[in-house]
Design an enzyme around this catalytic site. Structure first.
Site, PDB file in Angstrom:
ATOM      1  N   TYR A 258       0.838  -1.219   0.000  1.00  0.00           N
ATOM      2  CA  TYR A 258       0.000   0.000   0.000  1.00  0.00           C
ATOM      3  C   TYR A 258       0.866   1.260   0.000  1.00  0.00           C
ATOM      4  O   TYR A 258       0.371   2.345  -0.251  1.00  0.00           O
ATOM      5  CB  TYR A 258      -0.906   0.074   1.239  1.00  0.00           C
TER       6      TYR A 258
ATOM      7  N   GLY B  16     -16.902   1.997  -0.813  1.00  0.00           N
ATOM      8  CA  GLY B  16     -17.730   3.210  -0.796  1.00  0.00           C
ATOM      9  C   GLY B  16     -19.126   2.999  -1.358  1.00  0.00           C
ATOM     10  O   GLY B  16     -20.008   3.838  -1.183  1.00  0.00           O
TER      11      GLY B  16
ATOM     12  N   LEU C 107     -21.350   1.081  -0.326  1.00  0.00           N
ATOM     13  CA  LEU C 107     -22.326   0.896   0.753  1.00  0.00           C
ATOM     14  C   LEU C 107     -22.376   2.120   1.679  1.00  0.00           C
ATOM     15  O   LEU C 107     -22.616   1.992   2.876  1.00  0.00           O
ATOM     16  CB  LEU C 107     -21.977  -0.363   1.561  1.00  0.00           C
TER      17      LEU C 107
HETATM   18  N1  LIG Z   1      -5.958  -7.918   2.174  1.00  0.00           N
HETATM   19  C1  LIG Z   1      -6.250  -7.405   0.998  1.00  0.00           C
HETATM   20  O1  LIG Z   1      -6.007  -8.023  -0.048  1.00  0.00           O
HETATM   21  C2  LIG Z   1      -6.885  -6.053   0.946  1.00  0.00           C
HETATM   22  C3  LIG Z   1      -7.343  -5.554  -0.280  1.00  0.00           C
HETATM   23  C4  LIG Z   1      -7.932  -4.293  -0.282  1.00  0.00           C
HETATM   24  C5  LIG Z   1      -8.057  -3.559   0.898  1.00  0.00           C
HETATM   25  N2  LIG Z   1      -7.589  -4.072   2.076  1.00  0.00           N
HETATM   26  C6  LIG Z   1      -7.699  -3.327   3.360  1.00  0.00           C
HETATM   27  O2  LIG Z   1      -9.065  -3.037   3.607  1.00  0.00           O
HETATM   28  C7  LIG Z   1      -9.213  -1.650   3.884  1.00  0.00           C
HETATM   29  C8  LIG Z   1     -10.581  -1.177   3.474  1.00  0.00           C
HETATM   30  O3  LIG Z   1     -10.711  -1.147   2.068  1.00  0.00           O
HETATM   31  P1  LIG Z   1     -11.080   0.191   1.270  1.00  0.00           P
HETATM   32  O4  LIG Z   1     -10.688   1.358   2.104  1.00  0.00           O
HETATM   33  O5  LIG Z   1     -10.494   0.129  -0.093  1.00  0.00           O
HETATM   34  O6  LIG Z   1     -12.665   0.066   1.085  1.00  0.00           O
HETATM   35  P2  LIG Z   1     -13.907   0.276   2.071  1.00  0.00           P
HETATM   36  O7  LIG Z   1     -13.508   0.272   3.490  1.00  0.00           O
HETATM   37  O8  LIG Z   1     -14.975  -0.659   1.632  1.00  0.00           O
HETATM   38  O9  LIG Z   1     -14.403   1.752   1.653  1.00  0.00           O
HETATM   39  C9  LIG Z   1     -13.606   2.874   1.870  1.00  0.00           C
HETATM   40  C10 LIG Z   1     -14.272   4.054   1.181  1.00  0.00           C
HETATM   41  O10 LIG Z   1     -15.454   4.420   1.888  1.00  0.00           O
HETATM   42  C11 LIG Z   1     -15.330   5.755   2.318  1.00  0.00           C
HETATM   43  N3  LIG Z   1     -15.889   5.835   3.664  1.00  0.00           N
HETATM   44  C12 LIG Z   1     -15.399   5.259   4.792  1.00  0.00           C
HETATM   45  N4  LIG Z   1     -16.205   5.529   5.830  1.00  0.00           N
HETATM   46  C13 LIG Z   1     -17.212   6.304   5.358  1.00  0.00           C
HETATM   47  C14 LIG Z   1     -18.337   6.911   5.950  1.00  0.00           C
HETATM   48  N5  LIG Z   1     -18.596   6.759   7.252  1.00  0.00           N
HETATM   49  N6  LIG Z   1     -19.175   7.633   5.162  1.00  0.00           N
HETATM   50  C15 LIG Z   1     -18.929   7.780   3.851  1.00  0.00           C
HETATM   51  N7  LIG Z   1     -17.874   7.225   3.224  1.00  0.00           N
HETATM   52  C16 LIG Z   1     -17.015   6.499   3.980  1.00  0.00           C
HETATM   53  C17 LIG Z   1     -13.862   6.107   2.303  1.00  0.00           C
HETATM   54  O11 LIG Z   1     -13.737   7.501   2.100  1.00  0.00           O
HETATM   55  P3  LIG Z   1     -12.525   8.420   2.599  1.00  0.00           P
HETATM   56  O12 LIG Z   1     -11.242   7.769   2.189  1.00  0.00           O
HETATM   57  O13 LIG Z   1     -12.811   9.698   1.864  1.00  0.00           O
HETATM   58  O14 LIG Z   1     -12.607   8.604   4.098  1.00  0.00           O
HETATM   59  C18 LIG Z   1     -13.382   5.269   1.119  1.00  0.00           C
HETATM   60  O15 LIG Z   1     -13.641   5.926  -0.103  1.00  0.00           O
HETATM   61  C19 LIG Z   1      -8.045  -0.998   3.138  1.00  0.00           C
HETATM   62  O16 LIG Z   1      -7.750   0.294   3.628  1.00  0.00           O
HETATM   63  C20 LIG Z   1      -6.957  -2.000   3.377  1.00  0.00           C
HETATM   64  O17 LIG Z   1      -6.346  -1.765   4.630  1.00  0.00           O
HETATM   65  C21 LIG Z   1      -7.036  -5.313   2.108  1.00  0.00           C
END
Ligand SMILES: NC(=O)c1ccc[n+]([C@@H]2O[C@H](COP(=O)([O-])OP(=O)(O)OC[C@H]3O[C@@H](n4cnc5c(N)ncnc54)[C@H](OP(=O)(O)O)[C@@H]3O)[C@@H](O)[C@H]2O)c1
Length: 294
Positions: free
Chosen positions: A59, A206, A208
């Protein structure tokens, strides 16, 4: 729906002895984000308790997380991941990957060290040997895997157990729009082996967090919006609450780069869905799955 009288009660990282807030935070977008907002986001989650802060060498956010930790380690539970890219799969390469992650994070050990993904042609015991060394060296308190299937999980858990080390977590894609862990055996294996299911993309990147006109998600999002209204809450809080209520092994790690998003997500821990609401969301989420061919 399991009964959980205290929604803020800490959850276990498997049998590692490490307890965390039921919601962690993902940092995969922290590198390119506004630094002041990210620092404030970090402070917001740390004020809530032992929040798991999830990063990975790929990342490229470890340095940003490290800056936050150096300013105030608080009760942070740090988790990072080794990427087994071609040519770097041996235990020795894993240990040098861990050393580099520790240097970027500015810490002498991490709470949880994962293998980021399995490789179809590689015996998982090779990763197991690296993870055992990570724990024995004192550089990782606990170890986990990410994106592993149920069989791969069982095999590596068995290998680690021979050295007296529990598999603490399997981090997989899990949300109301992606419920594969319920059908591919991963959730069952987490329950059976007592391993945390760390849910990434819990807000479906995002999707959801807001109402949508997409045909396959419209009905589900309309229901989430209605239930959110009844609790004076938001769609994302309902989506996170459903995952939290699904099973006590589940620990979602919503990504956030803005403090008000992190704060809103943590506020999901202040209330919970009724059984009827949980069931209605369950059905609406299942109904949007495409019908099985044949
Ligand atoms: N192990 C793996 O292979 C793998 C793969 C992908 C991701 N991950 C991990 O999983 C984590 C989560 O994934 P993700 O961040 O891509 O997706 P996510 O958690 O499903 O969604 C994040 C998105 O939702 C927004 N958001 C968060 N809280 C919100 C709220 N209360 N109201 C409105 N919008 C909100 C964020 O906006 P803002 O950024 O503008 O706050 C961001 O755009 C990653 O950060 C990473 O650590 C792991």
């Amino acid at each position: 729906m399991p009964s959980d009288s205290d929604t803020r009660a800490l959850r276990m990282l498997g049998r590692s002895g490490i307890r965390v807030l039921p919601l962690g935070i993902g940092t995969n977008k922290w590198r390119g984000a506004d630094r002041a907002a990210v620092t404030q986001t970090y402070r917001t989650v740390m004020a809530a308790g032992p929040c798991m802060i999830d990063t990975a060498e790929i990342y490229r956010s470890e340095r940003v997380v490290g800056e936050c930790l150096r300013a105030d380690p608080g009760a942070a539970i740090t988790a990072t991941k080794f990427a087994p890219l071609p040519g770097r799969t041996s235990p020795r390469r894993m240990m040098s990957g861990l050393d580099a992650s520790l240097a970027r994070l500015g810490v002498s050990s991490v709470d949880l060290y994962y293998v980021h993904f399995p490789l179809p042609w590689l015996d998982v015991r090779v990763f197991g040997d690296g993870l055992i060394e990570a724990v024995r060296s004192g550089k990782a308190r606990a170890v986990g895997v990410a994106n592993f299937g149920a069989d791969q999980m069982r095999r590596i858990a068995d290998h680690l157990a021979r050295s007296g080390i529990p598999l603490a977590a399997n981090q997989v894609n899990y949300s109301l729009l992606k419920r594969k862990p319920e059908s591919n055996g991963v959730l069952d294996a987490c329950r059976e082996l007592d391993v945390a299911l760390v849910a990434y993309f819990p807000l479906a990147s995002g999707r959801l967090t807001r109402q949508s006109d997409r045909d396959r998600t419209r009905a589900l999002l309309a229901l989430l919006t209605e239930i959110a209204g009844a609790h004076d809450a938001t769609v994302s809080q309902v989506a996170l609450n459903w995952l939290l209520a699904r099973d006590p092994h589940v620990i979602p790690i919503p990504g956030a780069t803005k403090p008000h998003h992190a704060k809103a997500n943590l506020a999901s821990l202040e209330w919970r869905l009724s059984e009827d609401e949980f069931d209605a969301i369950d059905r609406a989420s299942a109904d949007r799955r495409p019908a099985r061919a044949g």
